[in-house]
Design a protein around this motif. Structure first.
Motif, PDB file in Angstrom:
ATOM      1  N   TYR A  32       4.971  -5.255  -6.380  1.00 27.71           N
ATOM      2  CA  TYR A  32       3.866  -4.392  -5.971  1.00 27.71           C
ATOM      3  C   TYR A  32       3.103  -3.856  -7.179  1.00 27.71           C
ATOM      4  O   TYR A  32       3.610  -3.839  -8.294  1.00 27.71           O
ATOM      5  N   CYS A  50      -2.716   3.117 -12.281  1.00 27.81           N
ATOM      6  CA  CYS A  50      -1.993   2.071 -11.566  1.00 27.81           C
ATOM      7  C   CYS A  50      -1.400   1.093 -12.570  1.00 27.81           C
ATOM      8  O   CYS A  50      -1.971   0.892 -13.650  1.00 27.81           O
ATOM      9  N   GLY A  99       1.515  -0.789  -3.435  1.00 25.38           N
ATOM     10  CA  GLY A  99       0.530  -1.553  -2.688  1.00 25.38           C
ATOM     11  C   GLY A  99       0.389  -2.973  -3.203  1.00 25.38           C
ATOM     12  O   GLY A  99       1.064  -3.394  -4.148  1.00 25.38           O
ATOM     13  N   TRP A 100      -0.528  -3.658  -2.584  1.00 23.09           N
ATOM     14  CA  TRP A 100      -0.833  -5.049  -2.911  1.00 23.09           C
ATOM     15  C   TRP A 100      -1.127  -5.182  -4.399  1.00 23.09           C
ATOM     16  O   TRP A 100      -1.900  -4.405  -4.961  1.00 23.09           O
ATOM     17  N   THR A 103      -4.562  -5.095  -6.017  1.00 20.99           N
ATOM     18  CA  THR A 103      -5.334  -3.857  -5.954  1.00 20.99           C
ATOM     19  C   THR A 103      -5.830  -3.445  -7.321  1.00 20.99           C
ATOM     20  O   THR A 103      -6.935  -2.918  -7.472  1.00 20.99           O
ATOM     21  N   SER A 115      -7.049   4.452  -1.791  1.00 24.72           N
ATOM     22  CA  SER A 115      -5.690   4.506  -1.252  1.00 24.72           C
ATOM     23  C   SER A 115      -5.426   3.475  -0.170  1.00 24.72           C
ATOM     24  O   SER A 115      -4.273   3.207   0.168  1.00 24.72           O
ATOM     25  N   THR A 116      -6.467   2.859   0.351  1.00 23.47           N
ATOM     26  CA  THR A 116      -6.322   1.955   1.497  1.00 23.47           C
ATOM     27  C   THR A 116      -5.316   0.827   1.276  1.00 23.47           C
ATOM     28  O   THR A 116      -4.519   0.543   2.170  1.00 23.47           O
ATOM     29  N   PRO A 117      -5.306   0.165   0.106  1.00 30.94           N
ATOM     30  CA  PRO A 117      -4.372  -0.968  -0.060  1.00 30.94           C
ATOM     31  C   PRO A 117      -2.922  -0.570  -0.270  1.00 30.94           C
ATOM     32  O   PRO A 117      -2.066  -1.444  -0.412  1.00 30.94           O
ATOM     33  N   PHE A 118      -2.624   0.723  -0.306  1.00 31.12           N
ATOM     34  CA  PHE A 118      -1.275   1.173  -0.603  1.00 31.12           C
ATOM     35  C   PHE A 118      -0.547   1.492   0.701  1.00 31.12           C
ATOM     36  O   PHE A 118      -0.983   2.326   1.486  1.00 31.12           O
ATOM     37  N   ASP A 119       0.579   0.805   0.891  1.00 30.84           N
ATOM     38  CA  ASP A 119       1.291   0.882   2.163  1.00 30.84           C
ATOM     39  C   ASP A 119       2.417   1.913   2.181  1.00 30.84           C
ATOM     40  O   ASP A 119       2.795   2.388   3.252  1.00 30.84           O
ATOM     41  N   HIS A 120       2.978   2.178   1.022  1.00 26.52           N
ATOM     42  CA  HIS A 120       4.166   3.022   0.957  1.00 26.52           C
ATOM     43  C   HIS A 120       3.905   4.183   0.007  1.00 26.52           C
ATOM     44  O   HIS A 120       3.421   3.964  -1.108  1.00 26.52           O
ATOM     45  N   TRP A 121       4.272   5.384   0.462  1.00 28.54           N
ATOM     46  CA  TRP A 121       3.945   6.599  -0.284  1.00 28.54           C
ATOM     47  C   TRP A 121       5.174   7.480  -0.454  1.00 28.54           C
ATOM     48  O   TRP A 121       6.043   7.546   0.429  1.00 28.54           O
TER      49      TRP A 121
END
Length: 131
Positions: A32, A50, A99-100, A103, A115-121
């Protein structure tokens, strides 16, 4: 299960330093892009940095460039955010997110990380900078 746990926040005077940690579990960092975001009360969430551990690509927002340094320790599956010369406007709740991987390519090209491409927080860690 993918989990992210932030730590290292606190209260610091302007000009001081803090290092935030983001401990990841359930995946390896190479899979990721790991981003750091922050959100101050009444403001939108801002992507500040990032890292793509698989190839070393980095991104910094203009607001932190030259003051913050992102790094990763794959052996510990942990990403760090070294924050120097902190300012009162850096006060916020800081989150890490996974995320991906591409990104970071988009963030570098556009000059902004959303923040859209990030799945886990993670749950966030508070940073407060006093003047």
């Amino acid at each position: 299960e993918v989990q992210l746990v932030e730590s290292g926040g606190g209260l610091v005077q302007a000009g001081g330093s803090l290092t935030l940690s983001c401990a990841a579990s359930g995946f390896t960092l190479d899979d990721y892009a790991i981003g750091w975001f922050r959100q101050a009360p009444g403001k939108e969430r801002e992507g500040v940095s990032c890292i793509s551990s698989s190839d070393g690509r980095l991104y910094y927002s203009n607001s932190v460039k030259g003051r913050f340094t992102i790094s990763s320790d794959n052996a510990k599956n942990t990403v760090y955010l070294q924050m120097n010369n902190l300012k009162p406007e850096d006060t916020a709740l800081y989150y890490c997110a996974a995320g991906w991987r591409e990104t970071i390519t988009i963030a570098q090209a556009m000059g902004v990380m959303t923040s859209t491409p990030f799945d886990h927080w993670g749950q966030g860690t508070q940073v407060t900078v006093s003047s």
